[in-house]
Scaffold this motif. Structure first.
Motif, short mmCIF file in Angstrom:
data_model
loop_
_atom_site.label_atom_id
_atom_site.label_comp_id
_atom_site.label_asym_id
_atom_site.label_seq_id
_atom_site.Cartn_x
_atom_site.Cartn_y
_atom_site.Cartn_z
N ARG A 171 45.20 29.14 39.36
CA ARG A 171 44.71 30.13 38.34
C ARG A 171 45.15 29.93 37.05
O ARG A 171 44.70 30.86 36.20
CB ARG A 171 44.50 31.40 38.93
CG ARG A 171 43.74 31.79 40.26
CD ARG A 171 43.70 33.05 40.70
NE ARG A 171 42.76 33.32 41.90
CZ ARG A 171 42.71 34.40 42.39
NH1 ARG A 171 43.05 35.55 41.98
NH2 ARG A 171 41.72 34.58 43.42
N ARG A 204 50.81 33.25 35.53
CA ARG A 204 51.00 34.51 35.41
C ARG A 204 52.21 35.17 35.24
O ARG A 204 53.26 34.68 35.68
CB ARG A 204 50.83 35.03 36.98
CG ARG A 204 49.20 34.82 37.40
CD ARG A 204 48.27 36.23 36.99
NE ARG A 204 48.69 37.27 37.69
CZ ARG A 204 48.03 38.52 37.44
NH1 ARG A 204 46.91 38.33 36.57
NH2 ARG A 204 48.10 39.45 38.07
N THR A 261 47.19 36.56 32.90
CA THR A 261 46.60 35.05 33.34
C THR A 261 46.65 34.33 32.19
O THR A 261 45.68 34.62 31.42
CB THR A 261 45.56 35.16 34.12
OG1 THR A 261 45.84 36.30 35.24
CG2 THR A 261 45.49 33.70 34.84
N ASP A 282 45.42 30.41 30.87
CA ASP A 282 44.85 29.29 31.50
C ASP A 282 44.10 28.45 30.50
O ASP A 282 43.77 28.98 29.42
CB ASP A 282 43.71 29.81 32.56
CG ASP A 282 43.42 28.63 33.26
OD1 ASP A 282 44.09 27.58 33.45
OD2 ASP A 282 42.13 28.92 34.13
N TRP A 322 45.82 33.49 26.73
CA TRP A 322 45.45 34.57 27.58
C TRP A 322 43.98 34.66 27.98
O TRP A 322 43.16 34.37 27.11
CB TRP A 322 46.19 36.04 27.26
CG TRP A 322 45.91 37.03 28.12
CD1 TRP A 322 45.95 37.01 29.32
CD2 TRP A 322 45.39 38.34 27.64
NE1 TRP A 322 45.66 38.26 29.81
CE2 TRP A 322 45.35 39.25 28.83
CE3 TRP A 322 45.29 39.01 26.53
CZ2 TRP A 322 45.11 40.39 28.87
CZ3 TRP A 322 44.84 40.32 26.35
CH2 TRP A 322 45.01 41.26 27.67
N GLU A 349 41.98 40.63 39.36
CA GLU A 349 41.13 40.16 38.27
C GLU A 349 40.39 41.41 37.38
O GLU A 349 40.48 41.35 36.22
CB GLU A 349 40.05 39.27 38.64
CG GLU A 349 40.81 37.75 39.01
CD GLU A 349 41.35 37.78 40.40
OE1 GLU A 349 41.42 38.69 41.25
OE2 GLU A 349 42.08 36.75 40.65
N GLU A 370 42.93 43.47 35.49
CA GLU A 370 43.52 42.76 34.27
C GLU A 370 42.49 42.87 32.98
O GLU A 370 42.87 43.23 31.91
CB GLU A 370 43.80 41.27 34.64
CG GLU A 370 44.31 40.59 33.34
CD GLU A 370 44.78 38.95 33.51
OE1 GLU A 370 45.15 38.30 32.69
OE2 GLU A 370 44.70 38.82 34.77
#
Length: 201
Positions: free
Chosen positions: A9, A12, A17, A19, A65, A94, A97
């Protein structure tokens, strides 16, 4: 600087998170040079909406982010922790967040309001005392924008929160949720440059 794994994913850090497609070939793989197979990460504590990851090419790459486009102003680690402690988790990771990101955007919008332009001065006759004052003001420095008491209090509150020293934010050193190692900060940089910061380590 800190070290984190690159998971399926992303990366973190403190319930955020990060990505990007550039991570695809490194997901779940150990870093060939990092301690414990973790990857070198640099984070600006005054704007945590992106991190900088050192990849095997030797360069630092910006990893956003996943909610960066939703939070429209720089957000410090201190502000994020304050939001986390005040917003109770009522959903899975999720969704929680995303709720934190929404709360962050709302708080930043309300604590740093745009100051409205002052109303236009009423017309005055050139020969009057008021007219002379207006004429003098027109050629001088512009007046400082007016802030309401509520705006000043909100801005000062957030500025005081952001002004805390890095030492006050070290309670999770070496113990964030991914088990990443966090090393002591190297000082405040007015304009964050990940490559410049990396040279200090």
């Amino acid at each position: 600087m800190r070290f984190h794994p690159v998971t399926g994913r992303g990366i973190r850090i403190n319930y955020r998170t990060y990505d990007h497609a550039i991570l695809n070939e490194h997901r779940g793989r150990p870093c060939p040079t990092g301690p414990g197979g973790k990857w070198e990460v640099h984070l600006n504590p005054h704007d945590v909406r992106q991190i900088y990851l050192r990849l095997p090419d030797g360069h630092l790459h910006e990893i956003p982010w996943i909610h960066r486009d939703h939070v429209h102003a720089p957000m410090s680690e201190t502000t994020w922790r304050h939001i986390r402690t005040t917003l109770e988790q009522r959903a899975e990771r999720e969704a929680h967040e995303a709720a934190l990101a929404e709360a962050a955007d709302q708080i930043l919008r309300h604590t740093r309001p745009t100051t409205p332009a002052p109303p236009a001065a009423p017309a005055t006759a050139p020969g009057t005392r008021a007219g002379k004052a207006v004429s003098q003001a027109a050629g001088g420095e512009p007046a400082a924008p007016h802030r309401t008491a509520a705006q000043a209090e909100a801005e000062d509150s957030l500025d005081a929160l952001d002004a805390r020293s890095p030492a006050e934010d070290q309670d999770d050193v070496g113990a964030d949720e991914s088990g990443a190692l966090t090393l002591p900060g190297s000082g405040t940089l007015t304009l964050y440059d990940a490559d410049q910061e990396a040279e200090l380590w």
